[in-house]
Design a protein around this motif. Structure first.
Motif, mmCIF file in Angstrom:
data_model
loop_
_atom_site.group_PDB
_atom_site.id
_atom_site.type_symbol
_atom_site.label_atom_id
_atom_site.label_comp_id
_atom_site.label_asym_id
_atom_site.label_seq_id
_atom_site.Cartn_x
_atom_site.Cartn_y
_atom_site.Cartn_z
ATOM 1 N N HIS A 1 0.826 -1.193 0.000
ATOM 2 C CA HIS A 1 0.000 0.000 0.000
ATOM 3 C C HIS A 1 0.872 1.260 0.000
ATOM 4 C CE1 HIS A 1 -3.496 2.446 1.926
ATOM 5 N NE2 HIS A 1 -3.419 2.615 0.619
ATOM 6 N N LEU A 2 1.937 1.213 0.804
ATOM 7 C CA LEU A 2 2.857 2.357 0.855
ATOM 8 C C LEU A 2 3.515 2.563 -0.506
ATOM 9 C CD1 LEU A 2 4.690 1.705 4.236
ATOM 10 C CD2 LEU A 2 3.041 3.501 3.762
ATOM 11 N N SER A 3 3.861 1.455 -1.117
ATOM 12 C CA SER A 3 4.560 1.522 -2.390
ATOM 13 C C SER A 3 3.721 2.214 -3.451
ATOM 14 C CB SER A 3 4.926 0.109 -2.810
ATOM 15 O OG SER A 3 5.675 0.122 -3.973
ATOM 16 N N LEU A 4 2.410 2.053 -3.324
ATOM 17 C CA LEU A 4 1.523 2.674 -4.298
ATOM 18 C C LEU A 4 1.571 4.203 -4.212
ATOM 19 C CD1 LEU A 4 -1.541 0.291 -3.942
ATOM 20 C CD2 LEU A 4 0.077 0.420 -5.836
ATOM 21 N N GLN A 5 2.085 4.704 -3.088
ATOM 22 C CA GLN A 5 2.080 6.159 -2.909
ATOM 23 C C GLN A 5 3.395 6.837 -3.283
ATOM 24 O OE1 GLN A 5 1.316 6.635 1.251
ATOM 25 N NE2 GLN A 5 -0.194 5.004 1.296
ATOM 26 N N THR A 6 4.416 6.053 -3.670
ATOM 27 C CA THR A 6 5.711 6.718 -3.820
ATOM 28 C C THR A 6 6.292 6.575 -5.215
ATOM 29 O OG1 THR A 6 6.971 4.772 -3.268
ATOM 30 C CG2 THR A 6 6.322 6.159 -1.438
ATOM 31 N N PRO A 7 7.101 7.557 -5.621
ATOM 32 C CA PRO A 7 7.777 7.471 -6.912
ATOM 33 C C PRO A 7 9.062 6.648 -6.836
ATOM 34 C CG PRO A 7 8.273 9.556 -5.889
ATOM 35 C CD PRO A 7 7.352 8.842 -4.952
ATOM 36 N N ARG A 8 9.501 6.325 -5.607
ATOM 37 C CA ARG A 8 10.767 5.601 -5.452
ATOM 38 C C ARG A 8 10.506 4.269 -4.773
ATOM 39 N NH1 ARG A 8 15.507 9.352 -4.377
ATOM 40 N NH2 ARG A 8 15.122 10.956 -5.918
ATOM 41 N N LYS A 9 11.420 3.339 -5.042
ATOM 42 C CA LYS A 9 11.317 2.038 -4.397
ATOM 43 C C LYS A 9 11.363 2.214 -2.884
ATOM 44 C CE LYS A 9 14.335 -0.587 -7.030
ATOM 45 N NZ LYS A 9 15.342 -1.646 -7.101
ATOM 46 N N ILE A 10 10.560 1.402 -2.200
ATOM 47 C CA ILE A 10 10.611 1.459 -0.741
ATOM 48 C C ILE A 10 11.457 0.307 -0.235
ATOM 49 C CG2 ILE A 10 9.243 1.104 1.332
ATOM 50 C CD1 ILE A 10 7.186 2.822 0.257
ATOM 51 N N ARG A 11 12.418 0.631 0.616
ATOM 52 C CA ARG A 11 13.264 -0.409 1.195
ATOM 53 C C ARG A 11 13.201 -0.283 2.709
ATOM 54 N NH1 ARG A 11 12.482 -2.859 -2.134
ATOM 55 N NH2 ARG A 11 13.631 -3.471 -3.990
ATOM 56 N N TYR A 12 12.984 -1.396 3.370
ATOM 57 C CA TYR A 12 12.798 -1.336 4.812
ATOM 58 C C TYR A 12 13.960 -1.969 5.570
ATOM 59 C CZ TYR A 12 11.120 -6.022 3.862
ATOM 60 O OH TYR A 12 11.039 -7.306 3.423
ATOM 61 N N ASN A 13 15.092 -2.208 4.856
ATOM 62 C CA ASN A 13 16.210 -2.890 5.495
ATOM 63 C C ASN A 13 16.799 -2.123 6.672
ATOM 64 O OD1 ASN A 13 15.713 -3.627 2.849
ATOM 65 N ND2 ASN A 13 17.695 -4.602 2.636
ATOM 66 N N LYS A 14 16.628 -0.819 6.666
ATOM 67 C CA LYS A 14 17.261 -0.051 7.741
ATOM 68 C C LYS A 14 16.281 0.315 8.850
ATOM 69 C CE LYS A 14 20.817 2.595 7.757
ATOM 70 N NZ LYS A 14 21.864 1.678 8.197
ATOM 71 N N ILE A 15 15.122 -0.347 8.878
ATOM 72 C CA ILE A 15 14.195 -0.078 9.978
ATOM 73 C C ILE A 15 14.842 -0.473 11.293
ATOM 74 C CG2 ILE A 15 12.128 -1.026 11.087
ATOM 75 C CD1 ILE A 15 10.665 -0.730 8.568
ATOM 76 N N ASN A 16 14.847 0.457 12.247
ATOM 77 C CA ASN A 16 15.419 0.086 13.544
ATOM 78 C C ASN A 16 14.406 0.185 14.673
ATOM 79 O OD1 ASN A 16 15.287 2.841 13.863
ATOM 80 N ND2 ASN A 16 17.469 3.144 13.513
ATOM 81 N N THR A 17 13.192 0.637 14.383
ATOM 82 C CA THR A 17 12.180 0.723 15.432
ATOM 83 C C THR A 17 10.862 0.159 14.926
ATOM 84 O OG1 THR A 17 13.169 2.865 15.895
ATOM 85 C CG2 THR A 17 11.198 2.283 17.138
ATOM 86 N N ILE A 18 10.277 -0.727 15.682
ATOM 87 C CA ILE A 18 8.927 -1.197 15.373
ATOM 88 C C ILE A 18 8.082 -0.941 16.611
ATOM 89 C CG2 ILE A 18 7.497 -3.150 14.702
ATOM 90 C CD1 ILE A 18 9.952 -4.366 13.409
ATOM 91 N N VAL A 19 7.063 -0.120 16.467
ATOM 92 C CA VAL A 19 6.233 0.236 17.617
ATOM 93 C C VAL A 19 4.858 -0.386 17.438
ATOM 94 C CG1 VAL A 19 5.303 2.140 18.967
ATOM 95 C CG2 VAL A 19 7.454 2.425 17.752
ATOM 96 N N PHE A 20 4.363 -1.034 18.491
ATOM 97 C CA PHE A 20 3.014 -1.584 18.470
ATOM 98 C C PHE A 20 2.153 -0.769 19.413
ATOM 99 C CE2 PHE A 20 6.096 -5.047 18.166
ATOM 100 C CZ PHE A 20 5.811 -5.512 16.907
ATOM 101 N N SER A 21 0.915 -0.541 19.009
ATOM 102 C CA SER A 21 0.011 0.090 19.965
ATOM 103 C C SER A 21 -0.354 -0.953 21.015
ATOM 104 C CB SER A 21 -1.242 0.588 19.257
ATOM 105 O OG SER A 21 -2.020 -0.512 18.866
ATOM 106 N N ARG A 22 -0.794 -0.469 22.181
ATOM 107 C CA ARG A 22 -1.139 -1.410 23.252
ATOM 108 C C ARG A 22 -2.270 -2.332 22.824
ATOM 109 N NH1 ARG A 22 -0.843 1.129 29.277
ATOM 110 N NH2 ARG A 22 1.394 1.518 29.209
ATOM 111 N N GLU A 23 -3.137 -1.763 22.006
ATOM 112 C CA GLU A 23 -4.285 -2.538 21.543
ATOM 113 C C GLU A 23 -3.812 -3.772 20.766
ATOM 114 O OE1 GLU A 23 -8.366 -1.575 19.052
ATOM 115 O OE2 GLU A 23 -6.728 -0.152 19.090
ATOM 116 N N ILE A 24 -2.884 -3.525 19.850
ATOM 117 C CA ILE A 24 -2.358 -4.631 19.046
ATOM 118 C C ILE A 24 -1.586 -5.593 19.924
ATOM 119 C CG2 ILE A 24 -0.504 -5.165 17.418
ATOM 120 C CD1 ILE A 24 -1.671 -3.499 15.459
#
Lengths: 451, 357
Positions: free
Chosen positions: B76-99
């Protein structure tokens, strides 16, 4: 051809002084202050000698014969100074070999003053008839090495030997290698060291470069200055030189591989400068690198061909104008400019020019491999390079000694230049007939200051 | 001939292999650095932050996408961008308490199986919605990412060591329950660590507050550091722990089974009420004794609290497993753990340096 001073100062006065009656050639020769004076009958030979700069004297009495006196100008066409021009060192002797074989032999003889230093002369070149001399020390150099060198030289069939570099290529064990298999140097101390450690030197007439072998990979990164500094500084600079080889080989390929394939290895803090400096560059990293590397090679090549005075201007033009302008025009990124400039600088630290060239050439296949396959490409390239090096031999001696085959006895003077107390052995892989160079330092007596 | 053939093969294979290369030229991709997951009805909503170099000179920008699975969100994110999306450098993943309360297995599974992500990724629960946490990064520098906030505190010993690797280790181990830091936005919309979230397998059970977090860290014994407040003769003092250690040992013969924590702390007291120790050297023992006593009570209370929630975040089960050949997780947590006694012994050594009066 003739030395006119010889003729005017020595030959003509000597002839004038002959007041007595002359009976034959023997009387004339006795009066002349020249060693090389011989009679000759055959016209062909006379012509040949005259072409070499001899003076011809004829007697009214002795028809059919002519006296040929050697009044050649030996130094004509040779340079007066023999400073090393390309292998400079701050400390240590600055004398280098020149284009004259006799002088070169003399220079070597000055450093190694024992009668065991043998010069064996042969002639190579069907047209040039160049005198080539094999130099070695009897009793130190392994006779097998000398024999191999003799055989290799005997097998040569060249028309003109322009320089010893030609010989080097012809006698090389493997002609399909970018690596120089024999050390060619213009420094007298380097050749003296090689010969004294059991190698064979080949001096070729008309060439200021003397080659020695068998050489190893490490020999090309050793500078005589390492030995003139104390061992700590010497070792430091030698290691710096080795690291600069790695840097100059791998810096640009790694830049390409990381920016093209492995962006995740860039630390987050480094991402910012890299991205900002290369943001508007329209080319892929490999094009960028090729563009800059080619520019540097052009500059270097142009600098080498141009006269020295223009060369300096060229450096400024190349370094500042092209570098700055290409960054301004967003053709390259600043960071790449730094990397390429540094790796070019690093490649110039290699003391032997031929090896420095090799390293610069080898960079390009690595660049292409890294562009094709990324980090894997660099690894593949490195492995191929290493395999090639492992297979190389110089005068039948492995090129990568003492690393492979591993020779622990030679580590005292390879990567590390140890103290003189530990470098008492000659290079053992050369199988010298005498292994000890000298006795290590004895205990020094201290002056007792307490009174 | 053979060499030529070999060289030809090499070149050919290099060319062919080059086709498999996944070129991600660094200035032509969008590099995600932080992602937050929220529940959005049936779907999951992902909010990501990436450094925007073109318009913002590297300060962060936000994108949002929804989907059932991280991969679908990415699409879905990719559909919004003109550039390739790469997530290799993600260093934070936050979950809401609900999830987090509903279970994060699905998200963790996708993340854990992805070779592009390293083990050093920070997992965190957010007290507010994860979207808010990530949104607060808008126009911030990369330096202010939640990863750096937590990492700085981990180094200083305020937050227990935690990352994806350790989470997975605890998640898959039988005798320990996973945990991760909890984040929230303060009044100035700054990200802060507000506690430590304890999980029962993939579900969030309990969130410790910051003083409890320090105690929890002492119990874990990996990096015993931090500031411990205590009262002495009605005054508040703070002991700065320089170093310390905690040894957990299982006593399975006792009835009920007991876990013994031997806590050793080395530290000093520096408070604005004067150099107490230097004034009266004999007070050191009294001070230490009151620390030991108060800390022991707090630690036992914390252990009881964790125990009462039916979770074993400290890893008592692991310790019992290591000494009991017939250890059985289900049986242990059904019968032994709920009735377990905790025997906490604290030894505090106060050290003082500087000139005395």
């Amino acid at each position: 051809m003739t030395d006119s001073r010889e003729v005017h100062d020595n030959l003509l006065p000597a002839l004038r002084r002959m007041q007595d009656k002359i009976d034959g050639w023997a009387d004339v020769i006795a009066h002349l202050p020249f060693d090389d004076a011989k009679t000759e009958r055959e016209t062909d030979r006379i012509v040949q000698k005259l072409q070499q700069g001899y003076a011809m004297i004829q007697l009214a009495a002795g028809a059919g014969q002519a006296l040929l006196v050697n009044v050649r100008d030996e130094n004509m066409g040779h340079r007066a100074n023999n400073d090393t021009e390309n292998e400079f060192s701050v400390i240590g002797p600055k004398t280098g070999f020149v284009e004259n074989l006799t002088i070169n032999m003399h220079l070597l003889r000055q450093q190694i003053a024992v009668p065991q230093l043998i010069f064996e002369e042969t002639t190579i070149g069907s047209l040039s008839r160049t005198a080539v001399v094999i130099a070695y020390i009897e009793g130190i150099t392994n006779p097998q090495i000398v024999e191999t060198m003799r055989k290799r030289l005997k097998g040569i069939d060249l028309d003109v030997v322009y320089d010893s570099a030609l010989l080097e290529q012809v006698i090389a064990d493997n002609s399909n290698t970018p690596f120089p298999l024999f050390l060619t140097t213009e420094r007298v101390d380097r050749i003296a060291y090689a010969v004294s450690s059991g190698q064979v030197a080949v001096i070729s007439g008309g060439s200021p470069y003397v080659l020695s072998g068998p050489s190893t990979f490490m020999d090309f990164f050793v500078s005589p200055e390492d030995y003139y500094l104390n061992w700590i500084s010497g070792t430091f600079f030698r290691i710096i030189r080795m690291l600069s080889v790695l840097f100059s080989l791998f810096a640009s390929p790694i830049y390409i591989a990381v920016l093209t394939y492995h962006f995740e290895v860039i630390p987050t803090r480094l991402l910012h400068p890299i991205m900002l400096s290369g943001l508007h560059v329209p080319f892929s990293p490999v094009m960028e690198v090729l563009f800059l590397e080619t520019t540097i090679e052009l500059l270097r090549e142009a600098g080498a061909r141009l006269p020295a005075k223009i060369g300096q201007t060229l450096g400024i033009v190349g370094g500042i104008v092209i570098g700055e302008a290409s960054v301004q025009a967003a053709l390259t990124s600043n960071i790449l400019l730094i990397i390429v400039a540094l790796s070019a600088l690093a490649s110039f630290t290699t003391p032997i020019f031929k090896m420095a060239n090799t390293i610069r050439v080898l960079r390009f296949p690595l660049i292409l491999l890294s562009a094709l396959l990324g980090g894997l490409g660099i690894v593949v390239g490195f492995i191929m390079l290493l395999t090639h090096l492992l297979r190389l031999k110089s005068l039948d001696t492995p090129y990568l000694v003492p690393f492979y085959p591993f020779r622990s006895g030679n580590f005292a003077d390879s990567l590390v230049r140890s103290s003189y107390q530990y470098t008492t052995n000659r290079a053992l892989f050369l199988n010298p007939q005498r292994k000890k160079r000298y006795k290590p330092d004895t205990v020094k007596e201290d002056i007792d200051h307490e009174d | 001939m053979r060499t030529k053939l070999l060289l030809g093969m090499l070149t050919l294979s290099a060319m062919l292999l080059a086709g498999c290369g996944n070129a991600n030229i660094v200035n032509r991709i969008r590099i995600l650095v932080a992602v937050g997951f929220d529940r959005d009805g049936e779907l999951c909503k992902g909010t990501v932050a990436y450094p925007n170099y073109i318009h913002r000179k590297g300060s962060l920008a936000i994108m949002k996408g929804t989907g059932n699975d991280p991969k679908l969100i990415l699409q879905h994110l990719s559909l919004q961008t003109p550039r390739k999306i790469r997530y290799n450098k993600i260093n934070t993943i936050v979950f809401s308490r609900e999830i987090a309360a509903g279970g994060i297995t699905r998200l963790i599974d996708t993340v854990a199986r992805d070779p592009s992500l390293g083990g050093n990724v920070l997992l965190a629960v957010s007290s507010c919605s994860a979207e808010k946490v990530i949104n607060s990064l808008d126009r911030q520098e990369l330096e202010n990412s939640p990863y750096n906030v937590v990492q700085q505190n981990i180094r200083d010993g305020n937050v227990p060591l935690s990352n994806l690797y350790l989470f997975l280790h605890d998640y898959y181990s039988e005798g320990k329950d996973p945990s991760m830091p909890s984040l929230r936005l303060d009044a100035e919309r700054q990200i802060e660590v507000d506690g430590y979230a304890l999980f029962k397998k993939e579900r969030l059970r309990l969130v410790l507050d910051t003083p409890e977090m320090t105690l929890f860290e002492i119990l874990l014994g990996k990096k015993v550091k931090g500031e411990v407040p205590f009262t002495y003769k009605g005054e508040l003092f703070v002991m700065s722990i320089h170093h310390g250690s905690t040894r957990l040992s299982a006593n399975m013969r006792a009835v009920p089974a007991a876990a013994r924590f031997e806590v050793r702390l080395n530290g000093g007291i520096r408070s604005f009420q004067g150099n107490r120790i230097a004034k009266n050297l004999f007070e050191v023992d009294d001070l230490a004794a009151s620390i030991e006593h108060q800390l022991m009570e707090k630690l036992v209370a914390l252990l009881k609290k964790i125990q009462a929630n039916g979770i074993d975040s400290v890893g008592v089960g692991e310790e019992f497993r290591s000494v009991d050949r017939h250890w059985n997780a289900a049986e242990f947590y059904r019968n032994v753990y709920p009735a377990m006694k905790f025997d906490v012994r604290v030894k505090a050594t106060l050290k003082n340096s500087g000139a005395g009066e």
